[in-house]
Design an enzyme around this catalytic site. Structure first.
Site, PDB file in Angstrom:
ATOM      1  N   SER A 119       5.571  -2.003  -5.703  1.00 32.51           N
ATOM      2  CA  SER A 119       4.676  -1.355  -6.670  1.00 32.51           C
ATOM      3  C   SER A 119       4.907  -1.889  -8.070  1.00 32.51           C
ATOM      4  O   SER A 119       4.036  -1.755  -8.936  1.00 32.51           O
ATOM      5  CB  SER A 119       4.936   0.153  -6.709  1.00 32.51           C
ATOM      6  OG  SER A 119       4.882   0.696  -5.436  1.00 32.51           O
ATOM      7  N   HIS A 140      -0.328  -5.599  -2.542  1.00 32.61           N
ATOM      8  CA  HIS A 140      -0.064  -4.199  -2.902  1.00 32.61           C
ATOM      9  C   HIS A 140      -1.139  -3.297  -2.292  1.00 32.61           C
ATOM     10  O   HIS A 140      -2.228  -3.151  -2.849  1.00 32.61           O
ATOM     11  CB  HIS A 140      -0.024  -4.083  -4.435  1.00 32.61           C
ATOM     12  CG  HIS A 140       0.400  -2.746  -4.928  1.00 32.61           C
ATOM     13  ND1 HIS A 140       0.066  -2.258  -6.172  1.00 32.61           N
ATOM     14  CD2 HIS A 140       1.150  -1.767  -4.352  1.00 32.61           C
ATOM     15  CE1 HIS A 140       0.590  -1.064  -6.329  1.00 32.61           C
ATOM     16  NE2 HIS A 140       1.249  -0.743  -5.236  1.00 32.61           N
ATOM     17  N   GLU A 152      -4.253  -4.941  -3.984  1.00 34.40           N
ATOM     18  CA  GLU A 152      -4.049  -5.718  -5.210  1.00 34.40           C
ATOM     19  C   GLU A 152      -3.265  -6.976  -4.790  1.00 34.40           C
ATOM     20  O   GLU A 152      -2.155  -6.866  -4.280  1.00 34.40           O
ATOM     21  CB  GLU A 152      -3.218  -4.864  -6.183  1.00 34.40           C
ATOM     22  CG  GLU A 152      -3.444  -5.131  -7.635  1.00 34.40           C
ATOM     23  CD  GLU A 152      -2.641  -4.163  -8.513  1.00 34.40           C
ATOM     24  OE1 GLU A 152      -1.692  -3.498  -8.046  1.00 34.40           O
ATOM     25  OE2 GLU A 152      -2.981  -4.083  -9.709  1.00 34.40           O
ATOM     26  N   ASN A 190      -0.653   0.272 -11.412  1.00 32.23           N
ATOM     27  CA  ASN A 190       0.331   1.207 -11.967  1.00 32.23           C
ATOM     28  C   ASN A 190       0.438   1.137 -13.478  1.00 32.23           C
ATOM     29  O   ASN A 190       0.873   2.096 -14.119  1.00 32.23           O
ATOM     30  CB  ASN A 190       1.685   0.985 -11.306  1.00 32.23           C
ATOM     31  CG  ASN A 190       1.711   1.594  -9.922  1.00 32.23           C
ATOM     32  OD1 ASN A 190       1.150   2.671  -9.706  1.00 32.23           O
ATOM     33  ND2 ASN A 190       2.308   0.917  -8.966  1.00 32.23           N
TER      34      ASN A 190
HETATM   35  P1  NAD Z   1       9.504   4.647   2.657  1.00 29.70           P
HETATM   36  O1  NAD Z   1      10.775   5.194   2.141  1.00 29.70           O
HETATM   37  O2  NAD Z   1       8.520   5.556   3.307  1.00 29.70           O
HETATM   38  O3  NAD Z   1       9.834   3.483   3.735  1.00 29.70           O
HETATM   39  C1  NAD Z   1      10.735   2.453   3.500  1.00 29.70           C
HETATM   40  C2  NAD Z   1      11.303   2.026   4.851  1.00 29.70           C
HETATM   41  O4  NAD Z   1      12.001   0.792   4.671  1.00 29.70           O
HETATM   42  C3  NAD Z   1      12.304   3.021   5.446  1.00 29.70           C
HETATM   43  O5  NAD Z   1      11.901   3.364   6.760  1.00 29.70           O
HETATM   44  C4  NAD Z   1      13.636   2.234   5.448  1.00 29.70           C
HETATM   45  O6  NAD Z   1      14.470   2.551   6.527  1.00 29.70           O
HETATM   46  C5  NAD Z   1      13.113   0.813   5.530  1.00 29.70           C
HETATM   47  N1  NAD Z   1      14.073  -0.216   5.108  1.00 29.70           N
HETATM   48  C6  NAD Z   1      14.906  -0.222   4.063  1.00 29.70           C
HETATM   49  N2  NAD Z   1      15.595  -1.387   4.014  1.00 29.70           N
HETATM   50  C7  NAD Z   1      15.162  -2.145   5.066  1.00 29.70           C
HETATM   51  C8  NAD Z   1      15.461  -3.445   5.549  1.00 29.70           C
HETATM   52  N3  NAD Z   1      16.350  -4.223   4.958  1.00 29.70           N
HETATM   53  N4  NAD Z   1      14.799  -3.876   6.658  1.00 29.70           N
HETATM   54  C9  NAD Z   1      13.881  -3.107   7.268  1.00 29.70           C
HETATM   55  N5  NAD Z   1      13.555  -1.862   6.850  1.00 29.70           N
HETATM   56  C10 NAD Z   1      14.191  -1.392   5.758  1.00 29.70           C
HETATM   57  O7  NAD Z   1       8.849   3.836   1.440  1.00 29.70           O
HETATM   58  P2  NAD Z   1       7.296   3.509   1.178  1.00 29.70           P
HETATM   59  O8  NAD Z   1       6.687   4.605   0.387  1.00 29.70           O
HETATM   60  O9  NAD Z   1       6.674   3.073   2.450  1.00 29.70           O
HETATM   61  O10 NAD Z   1       7.445   2.277   0.157  1.00 29.70           O
HETATM   62  C11 NAD Z   1       7.686   0.981   0.625  1.00 29.70           C
HETATM   63  C12 NAD Z   1       7.270  -0.012  -0.453  1.00 29.70           C
HETATM   64  O11 NAD Z   1       5.879   0.158  -0.741  1.00 29.70           O
HETATM   65  C13 NAD Z   1       7.988   0.140  -1.798  1.00 29.70           C
HETATM   66  O12 NAD Z   1       8.197  -1.106  -2.354  1.00 29.70           O
HETATM   67  C14 NAD Z   1       6.971   0.961  -2.625  1.00 29.70           C
HETATM   68  O13 NAD Z   1       7.125   0.745  -4.009  1.00 29.70           O
HETATM   69  C15 NAD Z   1       5.672   0.373  -2.121  1.00 29.70           C
HETATM   70  N6  NAD Z   1       4.488   1.223  -2.293  1.00 29.70           N
HETATM   71  C16 NAD Z   1       4.561   2.555  -2.028  1.00 29.70           C
HETATM   72  C17 NAD Z   1       3.417   3.340  -2.178  1.00 29.70           C
HETATM   73  C18 NAD Z   1       3.447   4.820  -1.877  1.00 29.70           C
HETATM   74  O14 NAD Z   1       2.569   5.541  -2.373  1.00 29.70           O
HETATM   75  N7  NAD Z   1       4.406   5.306  -1.076  1.00 29.70           N
HETATM   76  C19 NAD Z   1       2.204   2.747  -2.583  1.00 29.70           C
HETATM   77  C20 NAD Z   1       2.164   1.376  -2.813  1.00 29.70           C
HETATM   78  C21 NAD Z   1       3.320   0.617  -2.663  1.00 29.70           C
END
Ligand code: NAD
Length: 285
Positions: A119, A140, A152, A190
């Site tokens: 993000s 993104h 994005e 963002n």
């Molecule tokens: P989340 O916490 O729901 O999921 C993250 C997952 O990654 C977890 O299941 C964790 O176990 C896993 N993980 C961590 N390290 C790992 C590794 N080395 N190998 C494999 N898996 C691993 O998080 P999320 O909300 O899905 O966010 C993930 C990414 O997406 C982040 O970079 C976040 O900034 C981005 N993002 C999130 C949103 C949102 O609204 N949640 C929107 C856009 C972008």
């Protein structure tokens, strides 16, 4: 190179959605997380989404079977070695993401494209730990992935035109609308959204209006589907604070300073829907 196989890393909120839309678009998908439990949870969420779609008559059982048969789960990074594209969706932590991409750079074939769903973290910085910054890009997706149209597409300083074209086409294949932007703190989404939410918190903190009224102004007056404070509760106040801090530090500009009330609420564990209390109270289902 024709894209056939996609490796999705992280089976959480974003990763399971990305795996789902990839499989729906006809790609073979390998979904990787760090433990069997997390992988299974991601696969279960995909299954649940598809079952609901069948229930609503949006697809038949046959389609559902075809989609799920294209997705497999793993905890082993080596299983992604012949993926054509990797889409990373793990925790928003620069060190953890860099370590992962370094490892992937050794494991994956040299033609593989790397995309990060970060993000806020600069794409150029993430790409710098690999030997393929020309094949590295930001992809993104918005939350929830299956329902939101935008991707994005963020070019790092060394992302090649070919990589951008391939990823734009891939996003379209997934039924999304890609919008190309350049690298910079918070990209476009963002950089615009978070200061608006932060300003709404300042309005509340300064006693300009109560939370419901701040949200009503934006919903009724600006046609936003949700008010900024309700949206902050949905995103998570810790995530909002984290992104504001990245903007503040990235631009070195006081206009991005996080609202003190936002900081205080995070310190108090009032993170929004996920903790049952944020700007609004939520009952646990
Ligand atoms: P989340 O916490 O729901 O999921 C993250 C997952 O990654 C977890 O299941 C964790 O176990 C896993 N993980 C961590 N390290 C790992 C590794 N080395 N190998 C494999 N898996 C691993 O998080 P999320 O909300 O899905 O966010 C993930 C990414 O997406 C982040 O970079 C976040 O900034 C981005 N993002 C999130 C949103 C949102 O609204 N949640 C929107 C856009 C972008």
């Amino acid at each position: 190179m024709k894209i056939k196989k996609i490796g999705v890393i992280g089976a959480g909120q974003m990763g399971h959605g990305i795996a789902l839309v990839s499989a729906q678009a006809g790609y073979t998908v390998i979904l990787r997380d760090i433990s069997d439990e997390y992988v299974e949870n991601g696969l279960y969420r995909i299954e649940k989404f598809l079952a609901k779609s069948v229930e609503k008559g949006k697809m038949n059982e046959e389609d559902k079977k075809k989609i799920t048969s294209r997705i497999s789960g793993t905890t082993k990074l080596e299983d992604l070695k012949d993926a054509d594209v990797i889409i990373e969706a793990i925790f928003e932590n620069i060190k953890v993401k860099k370590d992962l991409f370094k490892e992937l750079d050794d494991i994956c074939k040299k033609e593989t494209y790397f995309a990060s769903n970060t993000s806020t973290i600069p794409i150029t910085d993430l790409a710098s730990v690999t030997n393929r910054p020309d094949r590295f890009i930001g992809m993104h997706f918005m939350n929830p992935v299956p329902l939101m149209a935008l991707v994005e597409v963020i070019r790092g300083l060394r992302t090649s035109d070919e990589t951008a074209e391939i990823i734009i086409r891939l996003s379209e294949q997934m039924g999304k609308t890609p919008v190309e932007v350049n690298d910079g703190p918070g990209f476009v989404s963002n950089r615009l959204l978070m200061p608006m939410i932060n300003e709404a918190v300042f309005c509340l903190q300064n006693g300009i209006a109560k939370a419901e009224n701040i949200d009503s102004v934006m919903k009724l007056g600006m046609n936003h589907p949700m008010g900024p404070l309700a949206l902050a509760d949905l995103i998570g106040l810790d995530v909002v604070l984290n992104i504001m801090t990245v903007l503040y530090e990235g631009f070195n500009d006081s206009k991005y300073r996080p609202a003190p009330l936002l900081k205080k609420m995070v310190q108090a564990g009032m993170l929004g829907i996920k903790t049952g209390k944020g700007f609004y109270a939520y009952s646990k289902k």
